[in-house]
Design an enzyme around this catalytic site. Structure first.
Site, short mmCIF file in Angstrom:
data_model
loop_
_atom_site.label_atom_id
_atom_site.label_comp_id
_atom_site.label_asym_id
_atom_site.label_seq_id
_atom_site.Cartn_x
_atom_site.Cartn_y
_atom_site.Cartn_z
N GLN A 223 14.14 -21.81 31.56
CA GLN A 223 14.62 -22.26 32.87
C GLN A 223 15.35 -23.59 32.76
O GLN A 223 15.90 -24.08 33.73
CB GLN A 223 13.44 -22.41 33.84
CG GLN A 223 12.78 -21.10 34.19
CD GLN A 223 11.61 -21.26 35.16
OE1 GLN A 223 10.55 -20.73 34.91
NE2 GLN A 223 11.79 -21.97 36.26
N ARG A 371 6.36 -21.25 41.42
CA ARG A 371 7.10 -21.16 42.69
C ARG A 371 6.68 -22.30 43.62
O ARG A 371 6.30 -22.09 44.78
CB ARG A 371 6.87 -19.81 43.35
CG ARG A 371 8.08 -19.42 44.20
CD ARG A 371 8.15 -17.98 44.52
NE ARG A 371 9.39 -17.74 45.25
CZ ARG A 371 9.95 -16.56 45.41
NH1 ARG A 371 9.41 -15.50 44.91
NH2 ARG A 371 11.06 -16.42 46.11
N CYS A 372 6.77 -23.49 43.08
CA CYS A 372 6.18 -24.64 43.75
C CYS A 372 6.78 -25.88 43.12
O CYS A 372 7.02 -25.93 41.93
CB CYS A 372 4.68 -24.59 43.49
SG CYS A 372 3.82 -26.16 43.54
N GLU A 741 10.72 -21.69 47.45
CA GLU A 741 9.28 -21.87 47.23
C GLU A 741 8.48 -21.95 48.51
O GLU A 741 7.27 -21.70 48.49
CB GLU A 741 9.07 -23.13 46.40
CG GLU A 741 9.69 -22.91 45.05
CD GLU A 741 9.76 -24.13 44.20
OE1 GLU A 741 9.47 -25.21 44.73
OE2 GLU A 741 10.10 -24.01 43.04
#
Ligand code: CDP
Length: 787
Positions: A223, A371-372, A741
């Site tokens: 990523q 996802r945060c 998110e």
């Protein structure tokens, strides 16, 4: 599910269909495991079957003699190259291959490289390892007890299992608030269990060392390819210009592909040693056991409020289970709990304090930002659960309590007691939209009826603000690399364009939305703009995609570079129109002479002239680059309502309705935003209802396949009711905030609040996630309401 209306067109604000889907829906994506290189070898990792043991001996002679085996490497071999340990994102060290002890089940002990994956895998079974078992610590509270065995005895002078202690806020002011005679105080133990993002694609790499050129190319599920290249250069001592990281299509990352895992390092070391391409691709079990865990926060949360519900102060203490190595994702060591300090959220709270102790245990390392944006999910879950406990204590409606404490529109841009500068918004109005969509009075009536009939129906709320888009660079960094991001844009003579970015999509639709940004700025269709990401030799430096930072940071860089180009385009247009620069105006599709709108030059005409009819004194071409360091983060916010039914016979929780109103500022592509919302809500429902990674007391991982790790499916997902709310960000060049998110951050508490609400008449105040049928049924049974 509501699908945003298709506004025809392909510019900013349009629900343009995703450009990348042309290859994804045809199965033509190109992932790391699709990379096939001539002479490529395959690497498999031997992993520890036990959670804590001293390594007495490793004998690789049988494995070396196995068919197809090219190489077998142990920790001792890597130590000879000074590669047995590597730094983590949190500034700790992590074993690449164990040398002294194994510290969690699944830890990397040795690797085999062979001519096929089958041969590599078979040879693993021929490695003879003698383990001397040690006491296993899986409970962080026990790991903190005096006399507990020291897990990190590799660290000289280490006498306990803490990996950090930390605090923030004004302890004295909070104590004074709690001591007020009129204060009503609530206290709740809240556990956010260890979960896993479980992306479709596991982690992997193909390292390809070209001995003749001295060049290392690594295809990698990354990523953050640029930051990873720099870290590889520093750790492996390779010249950075000779490392090329290519992140091809990625099948979901969710934060799990931000850290560097031992497998990447092993594949790279093997390719360097053998001069051949080497592929390492995790299995599903390896992924679930050894990488990417998230959360595992034990929180003691307290709020003091007046009897009529005005919050006076809040404090939280966290016992954070970081596993065997502190590989927690954080924007620099200054943030050992990430952005947990956002825990006062969307409420006007005058005093707050948080403290944490990070603990080593015999579990896989991680603490990724699933996802945060770095522990925001834990923070929001904590305050939202405690708000409901307070509402119960006060005998107040959960909505009324929230309304009493929400930051108002007039207070924006609001500076929170924790020092955050929120970027606008109207939280009470967003909640009103959600209440209207839900028809709250009708829901309450329905609940009353249900209760009379003995049915268990619950209504749960969450109001929250997120914090996404790390930097600014002076506050947020990875190993010192400041968290800016970049965009490089070039218009071709025919008016088409290529945009290269430092971020990297893992399925979020960047090839579409970033083209739409350029389209909005330059008046050319998004179809004509190719977006490239993920190749460090061919894209400008960036810190990557996680924590919903792409739109807040790289989106801003894209707008800035397009605007730079528009400035030059204006001079070229003036030359073509034989007008003064100041006499031109941009009308969204062309430069026009003010007062003579027919005299116009489109961006395509200007681009052609940039290569064929350059004005005197002007350089040829039409291109630019922008590095954007955000002045602040962006603060998307939302109001969520969950309606659940609980089966009294089985304890099954069914999420019947889910209403989500989100504000991510100006929307680039409403359809993509809805897709992000659906995915994020599904993951939040999975977290609330089913997903958990557990260990037995010997450190045995109990959820290492999808038979045991229950990921959410379409069966648990209701028909989402999404509302739209838009207040532009006060500082972002496009007025946009991140979005991806929020639904995962805000939904678990709404669901748990709904389950607890259904059971509140029986005095239930809290149940820890996940709300599995067994756990809920236990409560029903204890309260005598199970059927
Ligand atoms: O960093 P990441 O791409 O994961 O997250 P994001 O910036 O929240 O964006 C997720 C997707 O939604 C991207 O394709 C964005 O461009 C899009 N988006 C949008 O269309 N409008 C916004 N205001 C925010 C995001």
């Amino acid at each position: 599910m509501i699908v945003a209306p298709q506004k025809n067109g392909s510019t900013f604000g349009d629900s343009m269909l995703r450009k990348e889907d042309a290859r994804f829906v045809r199965g033509s994506g190109h992932y790391v495991d699709d990379v096939q290189l001539k002479g490529m070898l395959h690497l498999s990792l031997l992993r520890s079957p036990v959670a804590h043991a001293r390594l007495k001996s490793i004998d690789v002679s049988r494995a070396k003699a196995a068919p197809g085996v090219k190489m077998v490497i142990t920790g001792a071999d890597l130590a000879a190259h000074n590669l047995a340990w590597m730094p983590t994102l949190a500034g700790d060290t992590q074993a690449v291959l164990a040398t002294d002890k194994v510290r969690f089940q699944g830890q990397e002990v040795a690797f085999v490289v062979a001519d096929s994956r089958y041969h590599a895998q078979d040879a693993l079974e021929l490695i003879d390892v003698e383990y001397e078992p040690l006491t296993v610590l899986v409970d962080p509270h026990k790991a903190l007890e005096p006399g507990a065995p020291i897990i990190r005895d590799d660290k000289p002078g280490k006498t306990d299992n803490t990996c950090f202690t930390w605090e923030v806020g004004d302890k004295g002011a909070v104590a004074a608030a709690f001591a007020r005679p009129d204060a009503v105080v609530v206290k709740q133990q809240i556990f956010y269990p260890r979960i896993h993002p479980a992306p479709m694609e596991t982690c992997g790499a193909v390292a390809d060392y070209d001995r003749a050129m001295g060049k290392m190319t690594i295809y990698m599920t990354s990523q953050a390819p640029h930051a990873h290249r720099t870290l590889f250069a520093i750790v492996a001592g390779l010249p950075e210009e000779n490392i090329r990281i290519i992140s091809p299509d990625i099948g979901g990352g969710f934060g799990g592909k931000v850290p560097i895992y031992p497998g990447y390092v092993c594949a790279t070391a093997a390719s360097l040693l053998l001069g051949k391409p080497v592929k390492w691709m995790e299995s599903r079990s390896e992924n679930l056991m050894a990488d990417s865990f998230a959360r595992d926060y034990h929180m003691t949360s307290e709020i003091a409020a007046t009897r009529d519900g005005k919050i006076l102060g809040t404090r939280v203490h966290i016992v954070a289970d970081h596993g065997a190595f502190n590989a927690h994702a954080q924007p620099g060591p200054e943030w050992p709990t990430g952005f947990f300090p956002i825990f006062t959220s969307c409420y006007d709270i005058p005093a707050a304090h948080a403290s944490a102790v990070g603990v080593y245990t015999n579990k896989a390392p991680g603490g990724i930002a699933y996802r945060c944006s770095f522990r925001v999910t834990e923070a929001i879950y904590c305050i939202e659960r405690t708000m409901d406990v307070l509402a119960d204590e006060l005998g107040m409606d959960a909505v009324e309590l929230r309304k009493k404490n929400l930051i108002t529109k007039e207070q924006q841009p609001y500076r929170s007691i924790m020092g955050w500068e929120y970027d606008g918004g109207d939280y009470p109005a967003a909640l009103d939209v959600a209440l209207k969509m839900a028809d709250y009075p009708a829901l309450l009536k329905e609940q009353e009826e249900a209760r009379k009939e003995g049915r268990l129906m619950g209504i749960g709320f969450t109001t929250f603000t997120e914090i996404v888009g790390a930097g600014p660079g002076k506050k947020c960094h990875i190993a010192g690399l400041e968290m800016f991001d970049s965009a490089e844009l070039r218009l071709h003579p025919t008016g088409k364009a290529i945009l290269k970015l430092g971020v990297k999509s893992q399925g979020q639709g960047h090839e579409t939305t970033f083209a739409q940004i350029v389209a909005g700025e330059l008046g050319i269709p998004a179809e004509d703009i190719l977006v490239e990401e993920g190749d460090t030799d061919n894209t400008p430096y960036g810190l990557g995609t996680y924590g919903s930072r792409s739109t807040p940071v790289a989106g801003a860089a894209t707008a800035v570079v397009a605007r730079k180009i528009r400035e030059k385009a204006k001079r070229i247009a003036a030359h073509l129109l034989e007008a003064a620069v100041d006499d031109l105006e941009w009308t969204g599709d062309a430069f026009r002479v003010k007062g003579s709108p027919d005299q116009r030059k489109s961006m395509a005409e200007i681009a052609f002239a940039a290569y064929t009819n350059t004005p005197p004194g002007e350089e040829a071409g039409l291109e630019g680059v922008a590095y954007y360091d955000p002045p602040e983060m962006t603060y998307p916010f939302g109001a969520y309502i969950a309606v659940v039914d609980i089966d009294r016979g089985t304890g099954v929780v069914r999420v019947r309705r889910f209403i989500a109103v989100d504000d991510c500022g100006n929307r680039i592509n409403p359809m993509i935003i809805e897709g992000q919302m659906h995915g994020g809500l599904a993951q939040g429902i999975g977290t609330a209802l089913m997903e958990v990674i557990e260990f037995d007391e010997t450190g045995n991982h109990l959820n290492s396949s999808f038979m045991d790790y229950q990921i959410v499916t379409a069966l648990e997902v209701p028909n989402f009711e999404l509302g739209e709310f838009v207040t532009p960000s006060t500082h972002h060049p496009l007025g946009a905030r991140g979005v991806a998110e929020s639904p995962t951050v805000g939904s678990p508490s709404a669901i748990v609040n709904a389950v607890v609400d259904a059971l509140s008449p029986w005095g239930v105040r809290h149940i820890d996630m996940p709300m599995t049928p067994a756990r809920v049924w236990e409560v029903l049974n204890a309260k005598g309401i199970a059927e």
